[in-house]
Design an enzyme around this catalytic site. Structure first.
Site, mmCIF file in Angstrom:
data_model
loop_
_atom_site.group_PDB
_atom_site.id
_atom_site.type_symbol
_atom_site.label_atom_id
_atom_site.label_comp_id
_atom_site.label_asym_id
_atom_site.label_seq_id
_atom_site.Cartn_x
_atom_site.Cartn_y
_atom_site.Cartn_z
ATOM 1 N N CYS A 128 -34.339 -71.620 -8.652
ATOM 2 C CA CYS A 128 -33.328 -71.050 -9.556
ATOM 3 C C CYS A 128 -32.379 -72.117 -10.107
ATOM 4 O O CYS A 128 -31.737 -71.899 -11.131
ATOM 5 C CB CYS A 128 -32.537 -69.966 -8.843
ATOM 6 S SG CYS A 128 -33.596 -68.722 -8.107
ATOM 7 N N HIS A 159 -25.854 -68.282 -12.066
ATOM 8 C CA HIS A 159 -27.229 -67.809 -11.897
ATOM 9 C C HIS A 159 -27.208 -66.295 -11.699
ATOM 10 O O HIS A 159 -26.406 -65.776 -10.928
ATOM 11 C CB HIS A 159 -27.850 -68.504 -10.686
ATOM 12 C CG HIS A 159 -29.150 -67.923 -10.254
ATOM 13 N ND1 HIS A 159 -30.141 -67.583 -11.150
ATOM 14 C CD2 HIS A 159 -29.633 -67.596 -9.035
ATOM 15 C CE1 HIS A 159 -31.169 -67.087 -10.498
ATOM 16 N NE2 HIS A 159 -30.886 -67.073 -9.206
ATOM 17 N N ASN A 214 -33.367 -60.972 -12.091
ATOM 18 C CA ASN A 214 -33.212 -62.364 -11.672
ATOM 19 C C ASN A 214 -34.459 -63.130 -12.127
ATOM 20 O O ASN A 214 -35.551 -62.893 -11.629
ATOM 21 C CB ASN A 214 -33.064 -62.392 -10.139
ATOM 22 C CG ASN A 214 -32.992 -63.799 -9.565
ATOM 23 O OD1 ASN A 214 -33.423 -64.762 -10.185
ATOM 24 N ND2 ASN A 214 -32.464 -63.911 -8.358
HETATM 25 C C1 COA Z 1 -31.602 -58.361 -1.678
HETATM 26 C C2 COA Z 1 -30.212 -57.736 -1.623
HETATM 27 C C3 COA Z 1 -29.900 -56.997 -2.920
HETATM 28 C C4 COA Z 1 -30.190 -56.730 -0.485
HETATM 29 O O1 COA Z 1 -28.906 -56.156 -0.411
HETATM 30 P P1 COA Z 1 -28.147 -56.093 0.978
HETATM 31 O O2 COA Z 1 -26.906 -55.372 0.730
HETATM 32 O O3 COA Z 1 -28.053 -57.487 1.529
HETATM 33 O O4 COA Z 1 -29.154 -55.238 1.826
HETATM 34 P P2 COA Z 1 -29.494 -55.380 3.368
HETATM 35 O O5 COA Z 1 -30.733 -56.205 3.519
HETATM 36 O O6 COA Z 1 -28.276 -55.763 4.135
HETATM 37 O O7 COA Z 1 -29.820 -53.890 3.702
HETATM 38 C C5 COA Z 1 -28.807 -52.876 3.677
HETATM 39 C C6 COA Z 1 -29.457 -51.534 3.883
HETATM 40 O O8 COA Z 1 -30.251 -51.217 2.722
HETATM 41 C C7 COA Z 1 -31.604 -50.970 3.112
HETATM 42 N N1 COA Z 1 -32.459 -51.525 2.076
HETATM 43 C C8 COA Z 1 -32.969 -52.768 1.967
HETATM 44 N N2 COA Z 1 -33.698 -52.887 0.853
HETATM 45 C C9 COA Z 1 -33.638 -51.692 0.248
HETATM 46 C C10 COA Z 1 -34.173 -51.202 -0.950
HETATM 47 N N3 COA Z 1 -34.933 -51.946 -1.771
HETATM 48 N N4 COA Z 1 -33.895 -49.918 -1.286
HETATM 49 C C11 COA Z 1 -33.141 -49.125 -0.503
HETATM 50 N N5 COA Z 1 -32.610 -49.553 0.641
HETATM 51 C C12 COA Z 1 -32.857 -50.818 1.022
HETATM 52 C C13 COA Z 1 -31.785 -51.679 4.425
HETATM 53 O O9 COA Z 1 -32.813 -51.065 5.176
HETATM 54 C C14 COA Z 1 -30.447 -51.481 5.064
HETATM 55 O O10 COA Z 1 -30.355 -50.173 5.586
HETATM 56 P P3 COA Z 1 -29.533 -49.873 6.950
HETATM 57 O O11 COA Z 1 -28.096 -50.247 6.619
HETATM 58 O O12 COA Z 1 -29.753 -48.438 7.150
HETATM 59 O O13 COA Z 1 -30.145 -50.760 7.980
HETATM 60 C C15 COA Z 1 -29.139 -58.810 -1.379
HETATM 61 O O14 COA Z 1 -29.226 -59.297 -0.077
HETATM 62 C C16 COA Z 1 -29.221 -59.957 -2.315
HETATM 63 O O15 COA Z 1 -29.132 -59.798 -3.531
HETATM 64 N N6 COA Z 1 -29.343 -61.173 -1.786
HETATM 65 C C17 COA Z 1 -29.393 -62.375 -2.577
HETATM 66 C C18 COA Z 1 -30.612 -62.360 -3.374
HETATM 67 C C19 COA Z 1 -30.735 -63.551 -4.215
HETATM 68 O O16 COA Z 1 -29.816 -63.974 -4.813
HETATM 69 N N7 COA Z 1 -31.936 -64.055 -4.267
HETATM 70 C C20 COA Z 1 -32.325 -65.067 -5.116
HETATM 71 C C21 COA Z 1 -31.542 -66.270 -4.912
HETATM 72 S S1 COA Z 1 -32.072 -67.274 -6.125
#
Ligand code: COA
Length: 342
Positions: free
Chosen positions: A124, A267, A298
């Protein structure tokens, strides 16, 4: 040691971005389409990532095709002739050939005669890495003009059954022509890498060690090459806590203050990351913030040029204004710089 002195340029020149353009593939994919394959909802995706739609390339559309579309537009806008371009830097992690690189073929298609041409793998952060390298090449006198592209076809590397990534990624390209100028239009780059964090975003397996996603999952339509996997929460925390000081230093290094900024183009990783950065940076209210992720998802290396091109095209940011751009991703790697928008 030899007593000969090699020829070297005597003076540094100035560099700036002369033209910038983006390309989004035609097909728009909604969250409802994405959740056909994962246990999720449109509401969850919008709340947790800010993504409403993303653009996905046609099966036969390659990263070179998308890069060509963005580059043609950027070159036209720059007013620079293809013959003047001395180097092509293509930032991508989704060109499916390890070799040859995509950049030479792109240059050939664009009618750029005999340039230095290479791909860089900085995920990225690739476009911001490319801008820094192009700036140095122009400043030092190696070439007069460099075409820098960030392009990804992430749909080819996304496991549509993976809840952690299926909704995040999109496809697209952004291109910039960097070249000689009578003022400096690219500030010092703050960049770095943290190789101990390699597992946070990675290909599931190496090209040479394919177990085959299809065989493993038993799904007829699973990928049979390595998808990208991500520890979303750790990436999120790193981006929010560690990237803000980098952004602050990039502004200081440019010799300006946040009040001088005309745009903030982070980004497009997650809308909540952007919101958290804006808050932590105490960004003045008058500074518009790129939020292209809502419609584009993204797009990794393409996200910063796509987002900036949109702000310029829609009149949200002024041509000739100052923008802080920062990108971060797999490696982990990051880069930030202030640029004068073309
Ligand atoms: C991927 C992302 C959106 C996930 O969001 P988050 O708030 O961190 O989610 P978590 O992994 O903590 O999960 C939170 C809850 O949502 C649930 N969950 C995870 N993915 C899910 C989805 N696609 N749909 C619904 N629920 C989901 C999990 O099971 C968890 O449930 P629980 O609280 O009952 O255990 C976030 O972590 C993110 O954007 N990270 C950075 C990504 C990024 O920038 N990547 C590229 C870098 S270049």
């Amino acid at each position: 040691m030899t007593n000969k002195t090699l020829a070297a340029p005597q003076e540094l020149r100035y560099a700036r971005i002369h033209g910038l353009a983006g390309y989004r593939p035609e097909r728009v994919v909604t969250n409802d389409e994405v959740i056909e394959f994962i246990d999720s909802s449109d509401e969850w995706i919008q709340q947790r990532s800010g993504i409403v739609t993303r653009h996905i390339a046609a099966p036969e559309e390659s990263v070179i095709d998308m890069a060509e579309a963005a580059s043609r537009d950027a070159i036209t806008k720059s007013g620079v002739a293809p013959e003047q371009i001395g180097a092509v830097i293509m930032a991508t992690v989704t060109h499916p050939y390890q070799t040859p690189a995509a950049a030479p073929e792109l240059a050939f298609r664009l009618g750029i005669p005999d340039p230095a041409a290479l791909d860089i793998s900085a995920a990225c952060a690739g476009y911001c890495y490319g801008i820094s390298m192009a700036n140095d090449m122009v400043r030092a006198g190696t070439v007069d003009y460099v075409l820098v592209i960030g392009v990804e076809k992430l749909s080819d590397f996304t496991d549509k059954y993976d809840r952690g990534t299926a909704f995040i990624f999109g496809d697209g390209a952004g291109a910039a022509v960097v070249g000689i100028s009578d003022f400096q239009g690219i500030g010092p780059t703050l960049w770095g890498s943290l190789g101990d964090k390699r597992d946070l975003i990675t290909q599931r397996e190496p090209w040479t060690g394919l177990r085959g996603g299809m065989e493993e999952s038993g799904r007829q339509d699973a990928l049979d090459w390595p998808a990208f996997v991500m520890q979303g929460q750790s990436v999120f925390r790193w981006a929010v806590y560690d990237m803000v000081p980098v952004a602050v230093k990039a502004v200081e290094a440019a010799g300006i203050t946040p009040h001088d900024l005309d745009a903030f183009v982070p980004h497009q990783a997650n809308m909540r990351i952007t919101d958290a950065m804006v808050k932590a940076l105490k960004l003045p209210e008058h500074v518009p913030v790129a939020r292209d992720i809502a419609e584009t998802g993204n797009t990794s290396a393409a996200s910063v040029p796509l987002a900036m091109a949109r702000m310029l095209d829609e009149g949200e940011a002024p041509h000739g204004g100052l923008a802080l751009q920062i990108a971060f991703g797999a490696g982990l790697v990051y880069a930030a710089q202030v640029v004068v928008m073309p």
